[in-house]
Design a protein around this motif. Structure first.
Motif, PDB file in Angstrom:
ATOM      1  N   ALA A 105       5.167   9.188   3.094  1.00 42.37           N
ATOM      2  CA  ALA A 105       3.829   9.330   2.509  1.00 42.37           C
ATOM      3  C   ALA A 105       3.903   9.073   1.011  1.00 42.37           C
ATOM      4  CB  ALA A 105       3.268  10.719   2.777  1.00 42.37           C
ATOM      5  N   TYR A 106       2.790   8.554   0.484  1.00 44.01           N
ATOM      6  CA  TYR A 106       2.692   8.210  -0.934  1.00 44.01           C
ATOM      7  C   TYR A 106       1.434   8.847  -1.508  1.00 44.01           C
ATOM      8  CZ  TYR A 106       2.277   5.227  -5.124  1.00 44.01           C
ATOM      9  OH  TYR A 106       2.173   4.749  -6.403  1.00 44.01           O
ATOM     10  N   ILE A 107       1.588   9.586  -2.592  1.00 43.36           N
ATOM     11  CA  ILE A 107       0.454  10.207  -3.272  1.00 43.36           C
ATOM     12  C   ILE A 107       0.385   9.641  -4.686  1.00 43.36           C
ATOM     13  CG2 ILE A 107      -0.538  12.364  -4.125  1.00 43.36           C
ATOM     14  CD1 ILE A 107       1.064  13.779  -1.855  1.00 43.36           C
ATOM     15  N   ALA A 108      -0.709   8.960  -5.002  1.00 42.32           N
ATOM     16  CA  ALA A 108      -0.907   8.382  -6.334  1.00 42.32           C
ATOM     17  C   ALA A 108      -1.956   9.190  -7.072  1.00 42.32           C
ATOM     18  CB  ALA A 108      -1.338   6.926  -6.225  1.00 42.32           C
ATOM     19  N   VAL A 109      -1.623   9.657  -8.254  1.00 38.52           N
ATOM     20  CA  VAL A 109      -2.534  10.444  -9.082  1.00 38.52           C
ATOM     21  C   VAL A 109      -2.911   9.616 -10.304  1.00 38.52           C
ATOM     22  CG1 VAL A 109      -2.886  12.580 -10.352  1.00 38.52           C
ATOM     23  CG2 VAL A 109      -1.417  12.574  -8.310  1.00 38.52           C
ATOM     24  N   LEU A 110      -4.208   9.392 -10.468  1.00 39.53           N
ATOM     25  CA  LEU A 110      -4.701   8.691 -11.646  1.00 39.53           C
ATOM     26  C   LEU A 110      -4.983   9.689 -12.765  1.00 39.53           C
ATOM     27  CD1 LEU A 110      -7.287   6.311  -9.936  1.00 39.53           C
ATOM     28  CD2 LEU A 110      -4.877   5.851 -10.453  1.00 39.53           C
ATOM     29  N   GLU A 126       3.792  -2.801   1.490  1.00 44.64           N
ATOM     30  CA  GLU A 126       4.678  -1.776   2.057  1.00 44.64           C
ATOM     31  C   GLU A 126       4.109  -0.386   1.821  1.00 44.64           C
ATOM     32  OE1 GLU A 126       7.542  -0.325   4.315  1.00 44.64           O
ATOM     33  OE2 GLU A 126       7.417  -2.475   3.875  1.00 44.64           O
ATOM     34  N   ARG A 127       3.595  -0.165   0.617  1.00 51.46           N
ATOM     35  CA  ARG A 127       3.031   1.139   0.271  1.00 51.46           C
ATOM     36  C   ARG A 127       1.815   1.460   1.130  1.00 51.46           C
ATOM     37  NH1 ARG A 127       1.693   1.101  -5.723  1.00 51.46           N
ATOM     38  NH2 ARG A 127      -0.483   0.839  -5.093  1.00 51.46           N
ATOM     39  N   LEU A 128       0.954   0.463   1.328  1.00 47.20           N
ATOM     40  CA  LEU A 128      -0.259   0.692   2.109  1.00 47.20           C
ATOM     41  C   LEU A 128       0.020   0.838   3.602  1.00 47.20           C
ATOM     42  CD1 LEU A 128      -2.762  -1.752   0.346  1.00 47.20           C
ATOM     43  CD2 LEU A 128      -2.552   0.715   0.044  1.00 47.20           C
ATOM     44  N   SER A 129       1.206   0.443   4.036  1.00 48.27           N
ATOM     45  CA  SER A 129       1.544   0.584   5.453  1.00 48.27           C
ATOM     46  C   SER A 129       1.952   2.015   5.798  1.00 48.27           C
ATOM     47  CB  SER A 129       2.676  -0.376   5.825  1.00 48.27           C
ATOM     48  OG  SER A 129       3.920   0.049   5.276  1.00 48.27           O
ATOM     49  N   ARG A 130       2.156   2.837   4.781  1.00 46.01           N
ATOM     50  CA  ARG A 130       2.517   4.241   4.976  1.00 46.01           C
ATOM     51  C   ARG A 130       1.279   5.122   4.781  1.00 46.01           C
ATOM     52  NH1 ARG A 130       6.414   1.571   6.265  1.00 46.01           N
ATOM     53  NH2 ARG A 130       8.597   2.058   5.829  1.00 46.01           N
ATOM     54  N   THR A 131       1.383   6.380   5.159  1.00 46.85           N
ATOM     55  CA  THR A 131       0.339   7.339   4.814  1.00 46.85           C
ATOM     56  C   THR A 131       0.232   7.412   3.294  1.00 46.85           C
ATOM     57  OG1 THR A 131       0.744   8.667   6.794  1.00 46.85           O
ATOM     58  CG2 THR A 131      -0.347   9.768   4.942  1.00 46.85           C
ATOM     59  N   PHE A 132      -0.985   7.296   2.774  1.00 49.03           N
ATOM     60  CA  PHE A 132      -1.129   7.365   1.328  1.00 49.03           C
ATOM     61  C   PHE A 132      -2.437   8.045   0.946  1.00 49.03           C
ATOM     62  CE2 PHE A 132      -3.378   3.416   2.238  1.00 49.03           C
ATOM     63  CZ  PHE A 132      -4.449   3.443   1.374  1.00 49.03           C
ATOM     64  N   CYS A 133      -2.469   8.573  -0.278  1.00 51.59           N
ATOM     65  CA  CYS A 133      -3.677   9.165  -0.837  1.00 51.59           C
ATOM     66  C   CYS A 133      -3.736   8.832  -2.322  1.00 51.59           C
ATOM     67  CB  CYS A 133      -3.690  10.681  -0.644  1.00 51.59           C
ATOM     68  SG  CYS A 133      -5.090  11.501  -1.477  1.00 51.59           S
ATOM     69  N   LEU A 134      -4.875   8.319  -2.745  1.00 51.50           N
ATOM     70  CA  LEU A 134      -5.145   8.043  -4.157  1.00 51.50           C
ATOM     71  C   LEU A 134      -6.137   9.078  -4.656  1.00 51.50           C
ATOM     72  CD1 LEU A 134      -5.041   6.157  -6.676  1.00 51.50           C
ATOM     73  CD2 LEU A 134      -6.944   4.896  -5.639  1.00 51.50           C
ATOM     74  N   THR A 135      -5.790   9.790  -5.720  1.00 59.10           N
ATOM     75  CA  THR A 135      -6.680  10.823  -6.236  1.00 59.10           C
ATOM     76  C   THR A 135      -6.680  10.800  -7.764  1.00 59.10           C
ATOM     77  OG1 THR A 135      -7.336  13.145  -5.948  1.00 59.10           O
ATOM     78  CG2 THR A 135      -4.983  12.708  -6.272  1.00 59.10           C
ATOM     79  N   LEU A 191     -15.299   1.740   8.926  1.00 61.74           N
ATOM     80  CA  LEU A 191     -14.482   2.942   8.815  1.00 61.74           C
ATOM     81  C   LEU A 191     -15.176   4.002   7.978  1.00 61.74           C
ATOM     82  CD1 LEU A 191     -10.866   1.520   8.356  1.00 61.74           C
ATOM     83  CD2 LEU A 191     -12.147   1.976  10.452  1.00 61.74           C
ATOM     84  N   ASN A 192     -14.901   5.232   8.317  1.00 60.03           N
ATOM     85  CA  ASN A 192     -15.515   6.402   7.690  1.00 60.03           C
ATOM     86  C   ASN A 192     -14.511   7.013   6.716  1.00 60.03           C
ATOM     87  OD1 ASN A 192     -16.775   8.847   7.114  1.00 60.03           O
ATOM     88  ND2 ASN A 192     -17.432   9.204   9.209  1.00 60.03           N
ATOM     89  N   ASP A 193     -14.744   6.851   5.424  1.00 59.69           N
ATOM     90  CA  ASP A 193     -13.856   7.400   4.392  1.00 59.69           C
ATOM     91  C   ASP A 193     -14.353   8.783   3.983  1.00 59.69           C
ATOM     92  OD1 ASP A 193     -12.370   8.041   2.154  1.00 59.69           O
ATOM     93  OD2 ASP A 193     -13.416   6.630   0.847  1.00 59.69           O
ATOM     94  N   TYR A 194     -13.690   9.799   4.476  1.00 59.96           N
ATOM     95  CA  TYR A 194     -14.083  11.172   4.168  1.00 59.96           C
ATOM     96  C   TYR A 194     -12.940  11.941   3.509  1.00 59.96           C
ATOM     97  CZ  TYR A 194     -11.987  11.772   8.827  1.00 59.96           C
ATOM     98  OH  TYR A 194     -11.146  11.723   9.919  1.00 59.96           O
ATOM     99  N   GLY A 195     -12.327  11.310   2.500  1.00 56.50           N
ATOM    100  CA  GLY A 195     -11.368  12.030   1.668  1.00 56.50           C
ATOM    101  C   GLY A 195      -9.946  11.984   2.152  1.00 56.50           C
ATOM    102  N   GLU A 196      -9.564  10.958   2.881  1.00 57.10           N
ATOM    103  CA  GLU A 196      -8.171  10.844   3.311  1.00 57.10           C
ATOM    104  C   GLU A 196      -7.405   9.915   2.371  1.00 57.10           C
ATOM    105  OE1 GLU A 196      -7.981  11.742   7.967  1.00 57.10           O
ATOM    106  OE2 GLU A 196      -9.019   9.860   7.532  1.00 57.10           O
ATOM    107  N   LYS A 197      -7.514   8.604   2.539  1.00 54.13           N
ATOM    108  CA  LYS A 197      -6.775   7.684   1.674  1.00 54.13           C
ATOM    109  C   LYS A 197      -7.291   7.706   0.245  1.00 54.13           C
ATOM    110  CE  LYS A 197      -5.366   4.700   5.471  1.00 54.13           C
ATOM    111  NZ  LYS A 197      -5.402   3.351   6.071  1.00 54.13           N
ATOM    112  N   ASN A 198      -8.550   7.996   0.080  1.00 55.30           N
ATOM    113  CA  ASN A 198      -9.145   8.211  -1.243  1.00 55.30           C
ATOM    114  C   ASN A 198      -9.658   9.640  -1.321  1.00 55.30           C
ATOM    115  OD1 ASN A 198     -10.790   5.046  -2.166  1.00 55.30           O
ATOM    116  ND2 ASN A 198      -8.656   5.531  -1.832  1.00 55.30           N
ATOM    117  N   LEU A 199      -9.322  10.329  -2.406  1.00 53.75           N
ATOM    118  CA  LEU A 199      -9.866  11.674  -2.636  1.00 53.75           C
ATOM    119  C   LEU A 199     -10.372  11.743  -4.073  1.00 53.75           C
ATOM    120  CD1 LEU A 199     -10.231  14.521  -1.393  1.00 53.75           C
ATOM    121  CD2 LEU A 199      -8.100  15.151  -2.519  1.00 53.75           C
ATOM    122  N   PRO A 200     -11.685  11.743  -4.330  1.00 48.62           N
ATOM    123  CA  PRO A 200     -12.721  11.925  -3.312  1.00 48.62           C
ATOM    124  C   PRO A 200     -12.970  10.672  -2.468  1.00 48.62           C
ATOM    125  CG  PRO A 200     -13.741  11.495  -5.428  1.00 48.62           C
ATOM    126  CD  PRO A 200     -12.261  11.610  -5.683  1.00 48.62           C
TER     127      PRO A 200
END
Length: 363
Positions: free
Chosen positions: A87-92, A121-130, A200-209
């Motif tokens: 999993a990859y978590i990106a914090v802006l 490669e990064r997008l092929s894994r579980t990821f979250c951008l917040t 697709l329904n984006d409800y806070g998974e790959k993008n938060l918010p």
């Protein structure tokens, strides 16, 4: 530590990324977001996961790009790390949102081409951008530090189950649709086919918010003109008043009222950068003001956004072509006035109000 930071971390780990015991987690964040990184480490420890952090540094990136000869190679060591992670978590979070404003657009385009395998490669894994509420982003949004903190954490802390149900009605409308037409004012009138593709329904998974419903247009179906009347920040520079004309899916002409050379670099990155990869419909009513941050601005109610460049493969049906590019650049149309979204000839949104919302059809 502000208790909202720990709640933010908990939402990322549980709701967005679903981190489990034994998983290898990469966290990329700037120094200004260190409190959130600490909280993410605590949450990973509680679940038996194994985090490692990368320090994002805009000054260092600027120095690298400005001093490089422009003949970039894909960094295999970074690619190898992403290949091993779960999993990859990106914090802006910016101290200076314009740090890379003096990097040549052609250099940026060359760098993005070299980084494309890493991104894939990064997008092929579980990821979250917040987002972490930093002073640079507060200043860019024209808010006090306290107001921006409230803005970010209110948007991040939605009832995501309720938001999912709200947005599911728009997904249902798009799922069996053939054509979408978007009209706004006198300068935006564009049609595109979406038959065979998924909404697709984006409800806070790959993008938060989260807070949008998005799909991909059939690649060569986009026809018409779009006035992207809300600005965007790209490469540390503000691009305003973008106008684009599409023919057979391709951007055939364009202009911008400010920093058009950044658009030049985007559209010249590769062949796919001149085609739309995404149509998104903003549905997050908690994001109630423009902040010059696409993670938030594209989710605003009363907006649609279109991204030139790569399509998300999960939105593209097996019989349709997936647009590929090293770019993915979102641009926004304000749909709050003199605007409609039509799906197969039926109006489903008028002046920002959806057909399933109270007040639809009222003057």
């Amino acid at each position: 530590m502000d208790p909202r930071v720990r709640e933010h971390a908990r939402t990322v780990v549980d709701h967005s990324a679903g981190i489990e015991a034994g998983e290898q987690v990469v966290i990329s964040a700037p120094a200004a977001a260190s409190d959130l990184v600490v909280a993410l480490y605590e949450e990973c420890a509680d679940r038996g996961a194994h985090p490692v952090s990368l320090r994002r540094n805009a000054r260092a990136k600027r120095a690298f790009l400005r001093n490089h000869d422009g003949d970039f190679e894909t960094p295999d060591h970074l690619l190898a790390m992403y290949d091993e992670m779960d999993a990859y978590i990106a914090v802006l979070g910016d101290v200076n949102a314009t740090e890379t404003a003096d990097v040549d657009p052609e250099t940026n385009a060359a760098y993005r081409r070299a980084m494309k395998p890493v991104l894939e490669e990064r997008l092929s894994r579980t990821f979250c951008l917040t987002q972490y509420p930093t002073s640079g982003n507060a200043q860019l949004a024209g808010m006090s530090s306290e107001a921006y903190e409230n803005f970010v954490w209110d948007a991040v802390g939605l009832d995501w189950d309720a938001q999912r149900e709200h947005q599911a009605r728009m997904v249902e409308i798009l799922d069996d649709a053939d054509e979408v037409r978007i009209r706004s004012g006198e300068r935006t009138d564009v049609t595109m086919r979406i038959a065979g593709n998924s909404a697709l329904n984006d409800y806070g998974e790959k993008n938060l918010p989260g807070g949008e419903v998005f799909t991909a247009p059939v690649k060569e179906s986009v026809e018409g003109e779009v006035h992207f009347d809300m600005p965007l920040y790209r490469q540390g520079r503000e691009i305003e008043d973008v106008r684009v004309r599409f023919e057979e899916g391709r951007v055939e002409s364009y202009s911008a009222g400010r920093n058009a050379d950044v658009l030049d670099g985007i559209f010249e990155t590769d062949a796919g950068a001149r085609y739309l990869g995404e149509l998104g419909i903003g549905m997050n009513r908690a994001i109630d003001q423009f902040s010059y941050n696409m993670l938030f601005d594209e989710k605003m109610g009363d907006t649609v956004h279109m991204a030139v460049g790569s399509a998300y493969p999960e939105t593209v049906g097996e019989d349709n072509e997936t647009n590929e590019s090293a770019e993915h650049v979102d641009m926004i149309v304000d749909m709050s006035d003199e605007s409609v979204i039509e799906v197969d000839g039926e109006v489903v949104q008028r002046n920002g109000t959806f057909v399933f919302e109270e007040g639809f059809g009222e003057d």
